[in-house]
Scaffold this motif. Sequence first.
Motif, PDB file in Angstrom:
ATOM      1  N   LEU A 228      -3.549  -2.662  -5.635  1.00 42.45           N
ATOM      2  CA  LEU A 228      -3.160  -1.514  -6.082  1.00 42.45           C
ATOM      3  C   LEU A 228      -2.405  -0.852  -4.945  1.00 42.45           C
ATOM      4  O   LEU A 228      -2.765  -1.106  -3.692  1.00 42.45           O
ATOM      5  N   PRO A 229      -1.385   0.219  -5.477  1.00 45.86           N
ATOM      6  CA  PRO A 229      -0.840   0.855  -4.208  1.00 45.86           C
ATOM      7  C   PRO A 229      -2.089   1.862  -3.608  1.00 45.86           C
ATOM      8  O   PRO A 229      -2.973   2.240  -4.297  1.00 45.86           O
ATOM      9  N   LEU A 230      -1.915   2.072  -2.048  1.00 41.10           N
ATOM     10  CA  LEU A 230      -2.962   2.816  -1.607  1.00 41.10           C
ATOM     11  C   LEU A 230      -3.243   4.282  -2.430  1.00 41.10           C
ATOM     12  O   LEU A 230      -4.147   4.576  -2.409  1.00 41.10           O
ATOM     13  N   SER A 231      -2.127   4.678  -2.633  1.00 46.26           N
ATOM     14  CA  SER A 231      -2.191   6.064  -3.290  1.00 46.26           C
ATOM     15  C   SER A 231      -2.861   6.177  -4.443  1.00 46.26           C
ATOM     16  O   SER A 231      -3.088   7.178  -5.164  1.00 46.26           O
ATOM     17  N   THR A 232      -2.896   5.019  -5.487  1.00 49.82           N
ATOM     18  CA  THR A 232      -3.678   5.078  -6.614  1.00 49.82           C
ATOM     19  C   THR A 232      -5.008   4.392  -6.574  1.00 49.82           C
ATOM     20  O   THR A 232      -5.610   4.025  -7.495  1.00 49.82           O
ATOM     21  N   LEU A 233      -5.339   3.765  -5.401  1.00 50.44           N
ATOM     22  CA  LEU A 233      -6.549   2.921  -5.598  1.00 50.44           C
ATOM     23  C   LEU A 233      -7.647   3.754  -5.721  1.00 50.44           C
ATOM     24  O   LEU A 233      -8.741   3.032  -6.665  1.00 50.44           O
ATOM     25  N   SER A 234      -7.892   5.131  -5.328  1.00 51.74           N
ATOM     26  CA  SER A 234      -9.055   5.488  -5.499  1.00 51.74           C
ATOM     27  C   SER A 234      -9.202   6.060  -6.933  1.00 51.74           C
ATOM     28  O   SER A 234     -10.521   6.258  -7.138  1.00 51.74           O
ATOM     29  N   ASN A 235      -8.178   6.055  -7.582  1.00 49.42           N
ATOM     30  CA  ASN A 235      -8.425   6.333  -9.211  1.00 49.42           C
ATOM     31  C   ASN A 235      -9.350   5.239  -9.941  1.00 49.42           C
ATOM     32  O   ASN A 235      -9.748   5.665 -10.790  1.00 49.42           O
ATOM     33  N   GLU A 236      -9.081   3.934  -9.514  1.00 47.33           N
ATOM     34  CA  GLU A 236      -9.627   2.944 -10.180  1.00 47.33           C
ATOM     35  C   GLU A 236     -11.076   2.569  -9.529  1.00 47.33           C
ATOM     36  O   GLU A 236     -11.852   2.006  -9.909  1.00 47.33           O
ATOM     37  N   SER A 237     -11.552   3.378  -8.569  1.00 49.13           N
ATOM     38  CA  SER A 237     -12.713   3.026  -7.641  1.00 49.13           C
ATOM     39  C   SER A 237     -13.733   4.214  -7.552  1.00 49.13           C
ATOM     40  O   SER A 237     -13.414   5.356  -7.180  1.00 49.13           O
ATOM     41  N   GLU A 238     -15.005   3.664  -7.850  1.00 46.86           N
ATOM     42  CA  GLU A 238     -16.134   4.640  -7.766  1.00 46.86           C
ATOM     43  C   GLU A 238     -16.577   4.840  -6.230  1.00 46.86           C
ATOM     44  O   GLU A 238     -16.633   5.992  -5.940  1.00 46.86           O
ATOM     45  N   ILE A 239     -16.599   3.943  -5.548  1.00 51.14           N
ATOM     46  CA  ILE A 239     -16.739   3.807  -3.944  1.00 51.14           C
ATOM     47  C   ILE A 239     -15.802   3.452  -3.291  1.00 51.14           C
ATOM     48  O   ILE A 239     -14.996   2.302  -3.572  1.00 51.14           O
ATOM     49  N   MET A 240     -15.353   3.916  -1.838  1.00 46.64           N
ATOM     50  CA  MET A 240     -14.197   3.402  -1.398  1.00 46.64           C
ATOM     51  C   MET A 240     -14.760   2.914   0.018  1.00 46.64           C
ATOM     52  O   MET A 240     -15.852   3.446   0.411  1.00 46.64           O
TER      53      MET A 240
ATOM     54  N   GLY B  79      -9.902  13.646  -4.608  1.00 45.09           N
ATOM     55  CA  GLY B  79     -10.589  12.902  -5.389  1.00 45.09           C
ATOM     56  C   GLY B  79     -12.238  12.899  -5.040  1.00 45.09           C
ATOM     57  O   GLY B  79     -12.922  12.940  -6.140  1.00 45.09           O
ATOM     58  N   GLY B  80     -12.486  12.817  -3.877  1.00 44.71           N
ATOM     59  CA  GLY B  80     -13.664  12.900  -3.549  1.00 44.71           C
ATOM     60  C   GLY B  80     -14.790  11.743  -3.483  1.00 44.71           C
ATOM     61  O   GLY B  80     -15.927  11.936  -3.401  1.00 44.71           O
ATOM     62  N   ASN B  81     -13.989  10.393  -3.600  1.00 48.32           N
ATOM     63  CA  ASN B  81     -14.846   9.300  -3.775  1.00 48.32           C
ATOM     64  C   ASN B  81     -15.441   9.204  -2.462  1.00 48.32           C
ATOM     65  O   ASN B  81     -14.931   9.210  -1.272  1.00 48.32           O
ATOM     66  N   PRO B  82     -16.799   8.808  -2.531  1.00 54.43           N
ATOM     67  CA  PRO B  82     -17.579   8.529  -1.311  1.00 54.43           C
ATOM     68  C   PRO B  82     -16.894   7.319  -0.551  1.00 54.43           C
ATOM     69  O   PRO B  82     -16.395   6.400  -1.001  1.00 54.43           O
ATOM     70  N   ILE B  83     -16.827   7.658   0.683  1.00 55.78           N
ATOM     71  CA  ILE B  83     -16.166   6.354   1.707  1.00 55.78           C
ATOM     72  C   ILE B  83     -17.332   5.725   2.757  1.00 55.78           C
ATOM     73  O   ILE B  83     -17.950   6.393   3.471  1.00 55.78           O
TER      74      ILE B  83
END
Length: 288
Positions: free
Chosen positions: A50-62, A81-85
């Motif tokens: 996925l493009p980096l710009s949309t990766l977090s939209n599909e991911s619970e955790i980064m 988005g606030g995804n935990p990293i």
Amino acid sequence: MKSIGIVANPKKPKAKKSIQKIILWAKRNKIDCFFSDELKNLISKKEKLLPLSTLSNESEIMMSLGGDGTMLKTARAVGRGGNPILGINLGSLGFITETTSKNLDNALRKLLKKEYQIEKRMVLKAKIDKKNQPSMFALNDVVIDKGGVARLIQMHLYDGEDFVCSYSADGLIISTPTGSTAYSLATGGPIINPKTNAIIVAPICPHTLASRPIIFSENHHLKIVVECDKRDALFTVDGQIDKKLISGDSVLVSKARHTVNLIKFPGSSFYSVLRKKLHWGARPSIEE
């Protein structure tokens, strides 16, 4: 946990091996893996890019595999988005990262069992005060500097409507507590616990003996007005995005509404990282 997004520095020698280990772990535990498209040469064609710009939209955790630069890149991609990293250090210093490739198996085990806490880190919002200029966000720092010319520039700092002081210097660093151990530290800035919310302003090579770093509370709104004659100055966010400034431009800096959420494991300590990676408090040894 149903899905993870992976960002990595493909130039790191340990990147491919670490990614393959995560893929096998995810498959065993029926977790979907999504990858930044810049990793296409490190993974098989059947993996999901996925493009980096949309990766977090599909991911619970980064997951961020690399050094601090990769962590900053991941934080910027997550944005509001606030995804935990989870930061996995594949380099040398890796001050913001939580674990290393050597301890990856243990980190994945703790992640699966949810044996971690979320540490919220303050973010800066910065904007050139002109029409149609976008806001940008920094986990570490915003820097205004003289660019490629070895000549001082003038900068005037305001706290809201109150004039603070003028600087004749190579530049000015406006930093978060997370960034207090980065560029700001190199200019003599203070170390601040990253759980604290504050804004540090530190001059770079000021042409005076009376100019020192200053700390503002999190709710202050700062403005820096630049004077640089006929040449351009440079405005840089987290050392990765830059824009040119002309004389008379103003940069507005304040606390962002969102935070960057870092995964921290039990026993992790900011002070132990200071001692280990910056040799904080270490006494010099004399070898005979």
